[in-house]
Design a protein around this motif. Structure first.
Motif, PDB file in Angstrom:
ATOM      1  N   ARG A   1       0.836  -1.209   0.000  1.00 32.14           N
ATOM      2  CA  ARG A   1       0.000   0.000   0.000  1.00 32.14           C
ATOM      3  C   ARG A   1       0.866   1.254   0.000  1.00 32.14           C
ATOM      4  O   ARG A   1       0.607   2.208  -0.752  1.00 32.14           O
ATOM      5  N   ASP A   2       1.918   1.246   0.802  1.00 37.17           N
ATOM      6  CA  ASP A   2       2.830   2.392   0.830  1.00 37.17           C
ATOM      7  C   ASP A   2       3.548   2.557  -0.506  1.00 37.17           C
ATOM      8  O   ASP A   2       3.808   3.683  -0.952  1.00 37.17           O
ATOM      9  N   ALA A   3       3.868   1.431  -1.153  1.00 42.47           N
ATOM     10  CA  ALA A   3       4.543   1.496  -2.450  1.00 42.47           C
ATOM     11  C   ALA A   3       3.658   2.177  -3.491  1.00 42.47           C
ATOM     12  O   ALA A   3       4.129   3.011  -4.279  1.00 42.47           O
ATOM     13  N   ARG A   4       2.383   1.828  -3.507  1.00 41.65           N
ATOM     14  CA  ARG A   4       1.468   2.489  -4.454  1.00 41.65           C
ATOM     15  C   ARG A   4       1.346   3.976  -4.156  1.00 41.65           C
ATOM     16  O   ARG A   4       1.295   4.802  -5.078  1.00 41.65           O
ATOM     17  N   ASP A   5       1.332   4.330  -2.862  1.00 37.22           N
ATOM     18  CA  ASP A   5       1.249   5.749  -2.490  1.00 37.22           C
ATOM     19  C   ASP A   5       2.493   6.511  -2.944  1.00 37.22           C
ATOM     20  O   ASP A   5       2.399   7.637  -3.454  1.00 37.22           O
TER      21      ASP A   5
ATOM     22  N   LEU B   1       8.047  -0.377   3.031  1.00 34.91           N
ATOM     23  CA  LEU B   1       7.847  -0.006   1.626  1.00 34.91           C
ATOM     24  C   LEU B   1       8.414  -1.071   0.702  1.00 34.91           C
ATOM     25  O   LEU B   1       9.601  -1.398   0.755  1.00 34.91           O
ATOM     26  N   ALA B   2       7.567  -1.606  -0.153  1.00 32.96           N
ATOM     27  CA  ALA B   2       8.030  -2.556  -1.167  1.00 32.96           C
ATOM     28  C   ALA B   2       8.779  -1.807  -2.258  1.00 32.96           C
ATOM     29  O   ALA B   2       8.345  -0.730  -2.690  1.00 32.96           O
ATOM     30  N   PRO B   3       9.900  -2.312  -2.736  1.00 31.69           N
ATOM     31  CA  PRO B   3      10.659  -1.641  -3.785  1.00 31.69           C
ATOM     32  C   PRO B   3       9.911  -1.681  -5.112  1.00 31.69           C
ATOM     33  O   PRO B   3       9.009  -2.508  -5.309  1.00 31.69           O
ATOM     34  N   PRO B   4      10.273  -0.823  -6.050  1.00 34.87           N
ATOM     35  CA  PRO B   4       9.551  -0.770  -7.332  1.00 34.87           C
ATOM     36  C   PRO B   4       9.616  -2.073  -8.126  1.00 34.87           C
ATOM     37  O   PRO B   4       8.715  -2.356  -8.910  1.00 34.87           O
ATOM     38  N   ARG B   5      10.660  -2.884  -7.929  1.00 33.81           N
ATOM     39  CA  ARG B   5      10.747  -4.150  -8.667  1.00 33.81           C
ATOM     40  C   ARG B   5       9.628  -5.115  -8.275  1.00 33.81           C
ATOM     41  O   ARG B   5       9.340  -6.053  -9.011  1.00 33.81           O
ATOM     42  N   MET B   6       9.004  -4.887  -7.115  1.00 41.50           N
ATOM     43  CA  MET B   6       7.919  -5.750  -6.660  1.00 41.50           C
ATOM     44  C   MET B   6       6.543  -5.219  -7.036  1.00 41.50           C
ATOM     45  O   MET B   6       5.559  -5.948  -6.913  1.00 41.50           O
ATOM     46  N   LEU B   7       6.466  -3.977  -7.462  1.00 41.81           N
ATOM     47  CA  LEU B   7       5.176  -3.340  -7.711  1.00 41.81           C
ATOM     48  C   LEU B   7       4.852  -3.422  -9.196  1.00 41.81           C
ATOM     49  O   LEU B   7       5.520  -2.791 -10.024  1.00 41.81           O
ATOM     50  N   ALA B   8       3.837  -4.192  -9.536  1.00 43.33           N
ATOM     51  CA  ALA B   8       3.503  -4.407 -10.950  1.00 43.33           C
ATOM     52  C   ALA B   8       3.156  -3.102 -11.657  1.00 43.33           C
ATOM     53  O   ALA B   8       3.420  -2.949 -12.860  1.00 43.33           O
ATOM     54  N   ALA B   9       2.585  -2.142 -10.932  1.00 46.35           N
ATOM     55  CA  ALA B   9       2.152  -0.887 -11.559  1.00 46.35           C
ATOM     56  C   ALA B   9       3.310  -0.091 -12.143  1.00 46.35           C
ATOM     57  O   ALA B   9       3.114   0.736 -13.041  1.00 46.35           O
ATOM     58  N   THR B  10       4.515  -0.345 -11.680  1.00 47.59           N
ATOM     59  CA  THR B  10       5.662   0.417 -12.186  1.00 47.59           C
ATOM     60  C   THR B  10       6.083  -0.049 -13.583  1.00 47.59           C
ATOM     61  O   THR B  10       6.698   0.715 -14.332  1.00 47.59           O
ATOM     62  N   GLY B  11       5.794  -1.293 -13.919  1.00 43.03           N
ATOM     63  CA  GLY B  11       6.231  -1.835 -15.200  1.00 43.03           C
ATOM     64  C   GLY B  11       7.733  -2.041 -15.287  1.00 43.03           C
ATOM     65  O   GLY B  11       8.270  -2.207 -16.394  1.00 43.03           O
TER      66      GLY B  11
END
Length: 268
Positions: free
Chosen positions: A50-54, A134-144
């Motif tokens: 959730r924090d990563a998306r924010d 905070l999850a890093p961007p490599r884990m967040l699918a929304a970052t691509g």
């Protein structure tokens, strides 16, 4: 004729080095506390995403450049991605350790200052990791973004569910960047070479690596720089003197002119 002499300047006193055993125990203790603290924050998976998306949406709202622009440069060839991954995995701790050892041996006063600053930044980072997983961007699918370490190697992380050696949800602040920036600042302050400003290439390269490998957001580096700035404002750097410039406590550029004046006066 009476020889007139000028009083010789007092020999500079070399700052005392802290006892090496105490320093080793202190650094090891700080590292152990930090690792324990990271583990305490390792199970907040839902909150971390959730924090990563924010954070991702906040960066877009702030119009920060996309992390993908940096990563696209690495993906032009396997060699660049592998080199960036290797830099991320192998430079962080050895560079900081070499920095502290060199200061300990050659600039004791600057060593104590730098160690205090690094300890303060690390302690503040630990608190932030606990409060804001905070999850890093490599884990967040929304970052691509691509997890370059997993695809190209080498990787220092295993699957989050089975990786018990590190907390992969401690992206903010980035201690990779914070420590690298302190290494550069510490060497710039402690040395006099006209080339010393080139040490800033270390945090710059570190910044490109941590963003390009999708291990950190831009805001992770900004947060680290803010914490470092606060620590530097609170912990005063030692004054530059001849005694802090060499291990023997003498700087020929400063002491030789004074000694020359004594010799000239004695010959009158």
């Amino acid at each position: 004729m009476n020889a007139r002499t000028e009083p010789a300047e007092a020999e500079p006193v070399t700052p005392a080095r802290p006892p090496v055993v105490r320093e080793l125990l202190l650094v090891a203790g700080l590292f152990a506390v930090y690792k324990l603290g990271r583990q305490l924050a390792a199970d907040h998976t839902g909150e971390a995403f959730r924090d990563a998306r924010d954070v991702w949406h906040a960066e877009r709202w702030l119009h920060l450049p996309g992390e993908g622009a940096v990563q696209s440069l690495l993906l032009h060839g396997d060699g660049l991605a592998e080199a960036a991954n290797a830099y991320y995995a192998t430079v962080h701790f050895p560079a900081t350790l070499a920095f502290l050892v060199w200061l300990y041996l050659r600039r004791p006063a600057h060593y104590t200052w730098s160690r205090r600053v690094l300890a303060a930044v690390t302690a503040a980072a630990l608190l932030l990791h606990l409060a804001f997983p905070l999850a890093p961007p490599r884990m967040l699918a929304a970052t691509g973004l691509v997890d370059t370490a997993r695809v190209y190697g080498p990787s220092v992380y295993g699957p989050p569910q089975t990786d018990h050696l590190s907390n992969q949800f401690a992206a903010m602040p980035s201690l990779h960047f914070g420590w690298a920036l302190m290494v550069a600042i510490g060497l710039i302050v402690a040395t006099r070479s006209r080339w010393r400003w080139l040490w800033l290439l270390h945090p710059l390269l570190t910044l490109l690596v941590i963003v390009g490998t999708a291990n950190h957001y831009w805001l992770d580096a900004i947060a680290a720089a803010a914490l470092l700035g606060a620590a530097l404002a609170l912990i005063q750097a030692p004054r530059r003197t001849a005694a802090t410039d060499t291990a023997g406590g003498r700087d020929a550029r400063e002491l030789v002119p004074a000694e020359r004046r004594v010799l000239v006066g004695a010959g009158r």
